[in-house]
Design an enzyme around this catalytic site. Structure first.
Site, PDB file in Angstrom:
ATOM      1  CD  GLU A  90      46.935 -53.768 -10.862  1.00  0.00           C
ATOM      2  OE1 GLU A  90      46.550 -52.587 -10.310  1.00  0.00           O
ATOM      3  OE2 GLU A  90      46.637 -54.041 -11.959  1.00  0.00           O
TER       4      GLU A  90
ATOM      5  CD  GLU B 146      45.203 -56.745 -16.510  1.00  0.00           C
ATOM      6  OE1 GLU B 146      44.283 -56.468 -16.097  1.00  0.00           O
ATOM      7  OE2 GLU B 146      46.040 -56.194 -17.132  1.00  0.00           O
TER       8      GLU B 146
END
Length: 287
Positions: A160, A165
């Protein structure tokens, strides 16, 4: 515009030609070509191109998406649609009264949102992905622009890359992180970049250059983190030499951001101006 980047664990260039419209056929691109782009042109209320974007649905079967999250993802246009001004808008909303939305942590999810992915349609092997977006802020929110591997393994061996974010009440902090077989969850390797404004105040270009043996994160063309196999707990756990697809979502609640409170404004909207991939990868549009 950008301030310090703080390491949380252990040079980019924009595409040099105008991107084509959405992918229409299976293909593999050369290293320095536009692989795929979406400029989100279309009338207000239109769903994003379903030949490319797949809406993931639900909550309960994925243990709150692994984070005890409180949103139920839908394919409804109120959660993800074009705004008519060249943007895709992903909106987290309070659920309607009386809606039964199966949730892992509570009987019914109190929020709806959208999680869009290019899994099975577009994936980047080597090159650059950039997303120009305005990312929402607020206690209990976790909007994300990220990638998952297509190697057929179960996460975290899947690999990932979190391109950007923005967590909860940290409106001017952007996190870039990699997760893999021996470095995941709180042990993910990355950095936190401080902006000089809240990420929800304006659009920024969030990007990753994914090359052999190196991944570089940047915001607005400024690099702030490069990761190589030598930075991992075990260099053999470098799992990024593979096709990786893109995800866009606005999560609500969960282990990292906590729950929304009275200060959290809804709808919480991520506005995406464009997505562009340059380099080698695969295109297999649905339909």
């Amino acid at each position: 515009m950008l301030l310090a980047a703080t390491l949380a664990g252990c040079a980019s260039a924009s595409p040099n030609s105008e991107p084509d419209s959405n992918a229409t056929s299976s293909d593999t691109a050369a290293p320095d070509t536009i692989l795929w782009a979406d400029e989100f042109d279309g009338p207000a209320g239109q769903r994003p191109d379903d030949a490319v974007w797949v809406a993931e649905i639900g909550n309960r079967d994925d243990e709150g998406w692994g984070n005890d999250e409180l949103q139920y993802y839908t394919d409804a246009p109120e959660n993800a649609s074009l705004d008519g001004d060249g943007h895709l808008v992903i909106a987290a909303l309070p659920a309607a009264d009386g809606e039964d939305l199966p949730c892992f942590t509570v009987p019914s999810c109190p929020y709806t949102s959208a999680r869009l992915t290019t899994a099975g349609t577009v994936a980047l092997r080597t090159g650059r992905v950039e997303v120009r977006a305005r990312i929402p802020n607020g206690t209990g929110l976790l909007p994300a622009i990220w990638m998952l591997g297509d190697n057929g393994e179960i996460w975290p061996a899947q690999g990932e890359i979190d391109i950007a974010e923005v967590v909860g009440g940290e409106p001017d902090t952007v996190y870039g992180t990699a997760h893999g077989p021996t470095y995941f969850n709180e042990n993910g390797i990355g950095a936190a970049l401080e902006l000089d404004e809240a990420s929800g105040d304006d659009f920024h270009v969030y990007a990753v250059d994914k090359q052999r043996d190196a991944i570089t994160w940047s915001v607005d063309g400024v690099d702030y983190l490069t990761l190589t196999p030598e930075d991992l707990p075990a260099p053999d756990d470098w799992v990024f030499e593979q096709d990786m697809h893109l995800l866009l979502n606005v999560a609500v609640g969960g282990d990292w951001p906590g729950s929304p409170d009275e200060t959290t404004a809804f709808p919480a909207e991520m506005a995406v101006d464009y997505v562009r991939m340059t380099g080698e990868g695969t295109l297999t549009p649905a339909g």
